[in-house]
Design an enzyme around this catalytic site. Sequence first.
Site, mmCIF file in Angstrom:
data_model
loop_
_atom_site.group_PDB
_atom_site.id
_atom_site.type_symbol
_atom_site.label_atom_id
_atom_site.label_comp_id
_atom_site.label_asym_id
_atom_site.label_seq_id
_atom_site.Cartn_x
_atom_site.Cartn_y
_atom_site.Cartn_z
ATOM 1 N N GLY A 26 0.788 -1.233 0.000
ATOM 2 C CA GLY A 26 0.000 0.000 0.000
ATOM 3 C C GLY A 26 0.814 1.274 0.000
ATOM 4 O O GLY A 26 0.251 2.360 0.068
ATOM 5 N N LYS A 27 2.140 1.172 -0.071
ATOM 6 C CA LYS A 27 2.966 2.370 0.071
ATOM 7 C C LYS A 27 3.097 3.150 -1.254
ATOM 8 O O LYS A 27 2.655 2.693 -2.296
ATOM 9 C CB LYS A 27 4.344 1.986 0.615
ATOM 10 C CG LYS A 27 4.264 1.310 1.996
ATOM 11 C CD LYS A 27 3.585 2.194 3.032
ATOM 12 C CE LYS A 27 3.757 1.716 4.459
ATOM 13 N NZ LYS A 27 3.061 0.469 4.785
#
Length: 407
Positions: free
Chosen positions: A192-193
């Site tokens: 999710g970064k």
Amino acid sequence: MNSKTTIALPSDADATGRDLGDEELALLREAIESGTLTSTKGTLVSRLEAEFGARHGGARAVACTSGTAAVHLAVAAIDPEPGDELVTTPVTDMGALTPILYQGAIPVFCDVDPSSYNVTAETIEPRLTDRTKAVIVTHLFGSPCEMGPIMELCDARGIPVIEDCAQAFDATYRGQLIGTFGKVGCFSFQQGKHMTAGEGGAVISSDPDLARRMFLYVNKAWGYGDAKPDHYFLALNYRMNEVTGAVCLAQLRKLGGVVQRRRKAAARFLAATADIPGVTPQGLPEGAIHSFWKLCVNIDEDAAGRGLTEIAKSLHGAGIRAAPRYIGKPAFECQVLRDQVTFGKSRWPYTDPSREGRTVDHDRANFPGVVKGLSQVLVIPWNEQYTDEHVDYIASHLRAAVSGSES
Ligand SMILES: Cc1ncc(COP(=O)(O)O)c(C=O)c1O
């Protein structure tokens, strides 16, 4: 827009909200065709490290397997004595905390500013003791901590600062990239970064001795390249492999655009929601530029006239997966820290004899900023693939959710 029409938002859990494509495939092909998938012999991870370091003012970068590993490398480089203390935030991912215990040190928590959810010089100072070996600051959700006063405080006491930048790629403070203020900056490339290979991480440092220790640590402290190499100290294999390195390298080259698009979408959203009663954006110190891993708003339930949980529920009804209260409770209330579940039944390092019975403060009454911050934060998923239509959709549904016209 008809508020009853639900639209599907891009998600960072799949291709709709990730920027993975031909560039990643080309470098993956190079890695696979080379037949060399270990970074000790390949070139992709070393190219990633070179470009990542150059992007951060010429710091030395060391790639590793996760953001958790990155924090572990930073703590190991500082090399605390058993029972030493690292002052940090209880509003963070557990992966930023357990490495402290694995390295034999104690996480000592400080309060946060309730509007930014970040630690400040004022909240750090009362937690410093003669056992403080380092301070870890986390730039939460992409909002930089106020690094000026923090560095002044820590420099004056000779305490190294570790920056956890897992959520804050490319954020700046007074024109300087975060991650370059402290002795070590830590990053995560988890799914999710801002940039991702599913998992992965990196550290940066401009201190040659710390950088060397981190390079050694990912390699079981084996002195690659030395005339008479040996395993010099206790360490693990945290090396990134070439397949992950290939994806990360392609992602790194897209990072600037990703952050720009997130900022543009956030500016539109914040303008569109500025007049909603009881809703204010996450605090941002003067001179800082946010990089919007998530877009957080503070909900003053009295002014809004509606509860945070109800507001989040309404948003869920429109397919907006907003998370009220982020991690829900301060990290020190999680079982591992609350009950000190560490090595066997020892509770070590909390029980290290050098502690002479010193305890740690896990009483939420002493963390008013944490309690207030967590009680009012609404975490809205943010994404570089959001179009104006997506942004307007989220903004209009937030307005409707707060007013109660949609439940
Ligand atoms: C602030 C922070 N630090 C550390 C980590 C740990 O990173 P990883 O999940 O890659 O181990 C995360 C992960 O989400 C994080 O958000």
